[in-house]
Design a protein around this motif. Structure first.
Motif, PDB file in Angstrom:
ATOM      1  N   GLU A 117       0.511  -1.360   0.188  1.00 14.83           N
ATOM      2  CA  GLU A 117      -0.389  -0.067   0.181  1.00 14.83           C
ATOM      3  C   GLU A 117       1.205   0.905   0.010  1.00 14.83           C
ATOM      4  O   GLU A 117       0.491   1.973  -0.679  1.00 14.83           O
ATOM      5  CB  GLU A 117      -1.213  -0.556   1.532  1.00 14.83           C
ATOM      6  CG  GLU A 117      -2.224  -1.013   0.876  1.00 14.83           C
ATOM      7  CD  GLU A 117      -2.676  -1.203   3.019  1.00 14.83           C
ATOM      8  OE1 GLU A 117      -2.841  -0.683   2.993  1.00 14.83           O
ATOM      9  OE2 GLU A 117      -4.045  -1.885   2.520  1.00 14.83           O
ATOM     10  N   LEU A 118       1.772   1.520   0.625  1.00 14.39           N
ATOM     11  CA  LEU A 118       2.628   2.360   0.741  1.00 14.39           C
ATOM     12  C   LEU A 118       3.642   2.366  -0.640  1.00 14.39           C
ATOM     13  O   LEU A 118       3.626   3.596  -0.805  1.00 14.39           O
ATOM     14  CB  LEU A 118       4.319   1.793   2.153  1.00 14.39           C
ATOM     15  CG  LEU A 118       3.395   2.589   3.271  1.00 14.39           C
ATOM     16  CD1 LEU A 118       4.109   2.266   4.410  1.00 14.39           C
ATOM     17  CD2 LEU A 118       3.654   3.939   3.570  1.00 14.39           C
ATOM     18  N   LYS A 119       3.887   1.359  -1.482  1.00 20.64           N
ATOM     19  CA  LYS A 119       4.493   1.458  -2.194  1.00 20.64           C
ATOM     20  C   LYS A 119       3.400   2.149  -3.791  1.00 20.64           C
ATOM     21  O   LYS A 119       3.996   2.832  -5.197  1.00 20.64           O
ATOM     22  CB  LYS A 119       5.362   0.333  -2.809  1.00 20.64           C
ATOM     23  CG  LYS A 119       6.629   0.324  -2.015  1.00 20.64           C
ATOM     24  CD  LYS A 119       6.944  -1.660  -2.609  1.00 20.64           C
ATOM     25  CE  LYS A 119       8.124  -2.184  -2.043  1.00 20.64           C
ATOM     26  NZ  LYS A 119       9.423  -1.141  -2.872  1.00 20.64           N
ATOM     27  N   ASN A 120       2.066   2.061  -3.759  1.00 18.25           N
ATOM     28  CA  ASN A 120       1.057   2.022  -4.276  1.00 18.25           C
ATOM     29  C   ASN A 120       0.810   3.661  -4.137  1.00 18.25           C
ATOM     30  O   ASN A 120       1.076   4.230  -5.117  1.00 18.25           O
ATOM     31  CB  ASN A 120      -0.169   1.762  -4.290  1.00 18.25           C
ATOM     32  CG  ASN A 120       0.153  -0.349  -4.516  1.00 18.25           C
ATOM     33  OD1 ASN A 120       0.577  -0.378  -5.995  1.00 18.25           O
ATOM     34  ND2 ASN A 120      -0.418  -1.068  -4.586  1.00 18.25           N
ATOM     35  N   ARG A 121       1.311   4.178  -2.525  1.00 22.30           N
ATOM     36  CA  ARG A 121       0.545   5.871  -2.368  1.00 22.30           C
ATOM     37  C   ARG A 121       2.042   6.001  -3.137  1.00 22.30           C
ATOM     38  O   ARG A 121       1.601   7.145  -3.878  1.00 22.30           O
ATOM     39  CB  ARG A 121       0.452   5.727  -1.271  1.00 22.30           C
ATOM     40  CG  ARG A 121       0.084   6.922  -0.952  1.00 22.30           C
ATOM     41  CD  ARG A 121      -0.700   7.410  -1.039  1.00 22.30           C
ATOM     42  NE  ARG A 121      -1.084   8.946  -0.913  1.00 22.30           N
ATOM     43  CZ  ARG A 121      -1.629  10.001  -1.637  1.00 22.30           C
ATOM     44  NH1 ARG A 121      -2.063   9.426  -2.690  1.00 22.30           N
ATOM     45  NH2 ARG A 121      -1.671  11.466  -1.316  1.00 22.30           N
ATOM     46  N   GLU A 122       3.351   5.941  -2.736  1.00 24.48           N
ATOM     47  CA  GLU A 122       4.418   6.521  -3.251  1.00 24.48           C
ATOM     48  C   GLU A 122       4.279   6.424  -4.926  1.00 24.48           C
ATOM     49  O   GLU A 122       5.096   7.854  -5.387  1.00 24.48           O
ATOM     50  CB  GLU A 122       5.302   5.399  -2.843  1.00 24.48           C
ATOM     51  CG  GLU A 122       6.621   6.343  -3.486  1.00 24.48           C
ATOM     52  CD  GLU A 122       8.094   5.415  -3.489  1.00 24.48           C
ATOM     53  OE1 GLU A 122       9.580   6.040  -2.900  1.00 24.48           O
ATOM     54  OE2 GLU A 122       8.084   3.933  -3.159  1.00 24.48           O
ATOM     55  N   ARG A 123       3.891   5.583  -5.347  1.00 29.17           N
ATOM     56  CA  ARG A 123       3.933   5.394  -7.257  1.00 29.17           C
ATOM     57  C   ARG A 123       2.864   6.524  -7.017  1.00 29.17           C
ATOM     58  O   ARG A 123       2.823   7.844  -8.581  1.00 29.17           O
ATOM     59  CB  ARG A 123       2.834   4.868  -7.841  1.00 29.17           C
ATOM     60  CG  ARG A 123       4.439   3.295  -7.558  1.00 29.17           C
ATOM     61  CD  ARG A 123       4.458   2.032  -8.282  1.00 29.17           C
ATOM     62  NE  ARG A 123       5.141   1.010  -8.335  1.00 29.17           N
ATOM     63  CZ  ARG A 123       4.031   0.161  -7.171  1.00 29.17           C
ATOM     64  NH1 ARG A 123       2.850   0.085  -7.018  1.00 29.17           N
ATOM     65  NH2 ARG A 123       5.159  -0.934  -6.702  1.00 29.17           N
ATOM     66  N   GLN A 124       1.467   6.705  -6.541  1.00 28.78           N
ATOM     67  CA  GLN A 124       1.196   7.831  -6.795  1.00 28.78           C
ATOM     68  C   GLN A 124       1.410   9.295  -7.007  1.00 28.78           C
ATOM     69  O   GLN A 124       1.021   9.880  -6.995  1.00 28.78           O
ATOM     70  CB  GLN A 124      -0.461   8.071  -6.146  1.00 28.78           C
ATOM     71  CG  GLN A 124      -1.185   6.811  -6.875  1.00 28.78           C
ATOM     72  CD  GLN A 124      -2.795   6.151  -5.614  1.00 28.78           C
ATOM     73  OE1 GLN A 124      -2.500   6.951  -4.069  1.00 28.78           O
ATOM     74  NE2 GLN A 124      -3.483   5.454  -5.950  1.00 28.78           N
ATOM     75  N   LEU A 125       1.557   9.587  -5.992  1.00 24.84           N
ATOM     76  CA  LEU A 125       2.869  10.817  -5.205  1.00 24.84           C
ATOM     77  C   LEU A 125       3.590  10.944  -6.205  1.00 24.84           C
ATOM     78  O   LEU A 125       3.168  12.345  -6.864  1.00 24.84           O
ATOM     79  CB  LEU A 125       2.858  10.819  -3.745  1.00 24.84           C
ATOM     80  CG  LEU A 125       1.810  10.571  -2.494  1.00 24.84           C
ATOM     81  CD1 LEU A 125       3.287  10.198  -1.105  1.00 24.84           C
ATOM     82  CD2 LEU A 125       0.932  11.982  -2.462  1.00 24.84           C
ATOM     83  N   VAL A 126       4.440  10.207  -6.473  1.00 23.98           N
ATOM     84  CA  VAL A 126       5.479  10.483  -7.625  1.00 23.98           C
ATOM     85  C   VAL A 126       5.117  10.918  -9.126  1.00 23.98           C
ATOM     86  O   VAL A 126       5.104  12.045  -9.763  1.00 23.98           O
ATOM     87  CB  VAL A 126       6.360   9.204  -8.453  1.00 23.98           C
ATOM     88  CG1 VAL A 126       7.039   9.738  -9.080  1.00 23.98           C
ATOM     89  CG2 VAL A 126       7.394   9.525  -6.633  1.00 23.98           C
ATOM     90  N   SER A 127       3.559  10.495  -9.213  1.00 28.42           N
ATOM     91  CA  SER A 127       3.147  10.497 -10.495  1.00 28.42           C
ATOM     92  C   SER A 127       2.220  11.987 -10.480  1.00 28.42           C
ATOM     93  O   SER A 127       2.350  12.893 -11.453  1.00 28.42           O
ATOM     94  CB  SER A 127       1.967   9.627 -10.528  1.00 28.42           C
ATOM     95  OG  SER A 127       1.049   9.707 -11.420  1.00 28.42           O
ATOM     96  N   GLU A 128       1.661  12.469  -9.021  1.00 26.52           N
ATOM     97  CA  GLU A 128       1.295  13.185  -8.741  1.00 26.52           C
ATOM     98  C   GLU A 128       1.976  15.227  -8.671  1.00 26.52           C
ATOM     99  O   GLU A 128       1.461  16.112  -9.856  1.00 26.52           O
ATOM    100  CB  GLU A 128       0.611  13.574  -7.794  1.00 26.52           C
ATOM    101  CG  GLU A 128      -0.912  12.880  -7.698  1.00 26.52           C
ATOM    102  CD  GLU A 128      -1.865  13.147  -6.301  1.00 26.52           C
ATOM    103  OE1 GLU A 128      -1.769  13.563  -5.503  1.00 26.52           O
ATOM    104  OE2 GLU A 128      -2.572  11.729  -6.169  1.00 26.52           O
TER     105      GLU A 128
END
Length: 182
Positions: A149-160
């Protein structure tokens, strides 16, 4: 120790059985409890008087142990009785103390003991407490899920952040073009 006819010491199997630190229960071919060692009595918080001579599934009932666990245990013992081969399984069997139930998991091995003709006369039921290992596996699974879940959130934040950076770059170009026009 007793001495046999040849003058050699015989083995005191009862003492050995009682001295084992692993929990053992012995059932006859009709699944009646015929023996339990001290370790078994200790971990199950039972007494010999409550166990010996009683059918195993009159003692360890569905309401006490759980329907799934009783079915698994019965099938395992029946398999040993019919095949003459050991069978193992992991079961949940909670221990109750002072009205409080403690979750416990057990690695159970059912071993055949043949009579002189080779038919299974007894089943030795060995139960090893593996609660800590199961809990650690569960905790590891929870940790792995949290990491995913943290890795997915990190990917979302990087994308944003990349999207915001492109937006800012576009706005800077727009602002520069607007300033050069005036």
């Amino acid at each position: 120790m007793a001495v046999n006819r040849q003058g050699a010491e015989s083995i005191d199997f009862q003492n050995i059985f009682e001295s084992l630190h692993t929990a053992y229960l012995v059932l006859d071919s009709k699944m009646v409890i015929v023996a339990a060692n001290g370790a078994y009595l200790k971990v199950t918080r039972e007494t010999r008087a409550n166990l010996i001579g009683r059918p195993a599934f009159d003692v360890f009932t569905e309401s006490r142990v759980g329907m799934r666990e009783v079915k698994q245990a019965r099938r395992s013992i029946e398999r040993v009785l019919s095949t003459g081969r050991p069978h193992s399984l992991v079961v949940r069997y909670d221990l109750v103390s002072d009205g409080v139930s403690d979750e416990h998991y057990w690695n159970v091995i059912n071993l055949p003991v043949p009579d002189a003709s080779g038919r299974v006369a007894y089943v030795v039921h060995c139960a090893e407490n593996i609660t800590e290992q199961v809990q650690m596996q569960n905790e590891n699974a929870v940790q792995r899920q949290a990491n995913r879940e943290l890795k997915n959130r990190e990917r979302q934040l990087v994308s944003e952040m990349r999207r915001h950076a492109r937006d800012l770059q576009y706005l800077n170009v727009q602002l520069r073009d607007t300033n050069t026009q005036f």
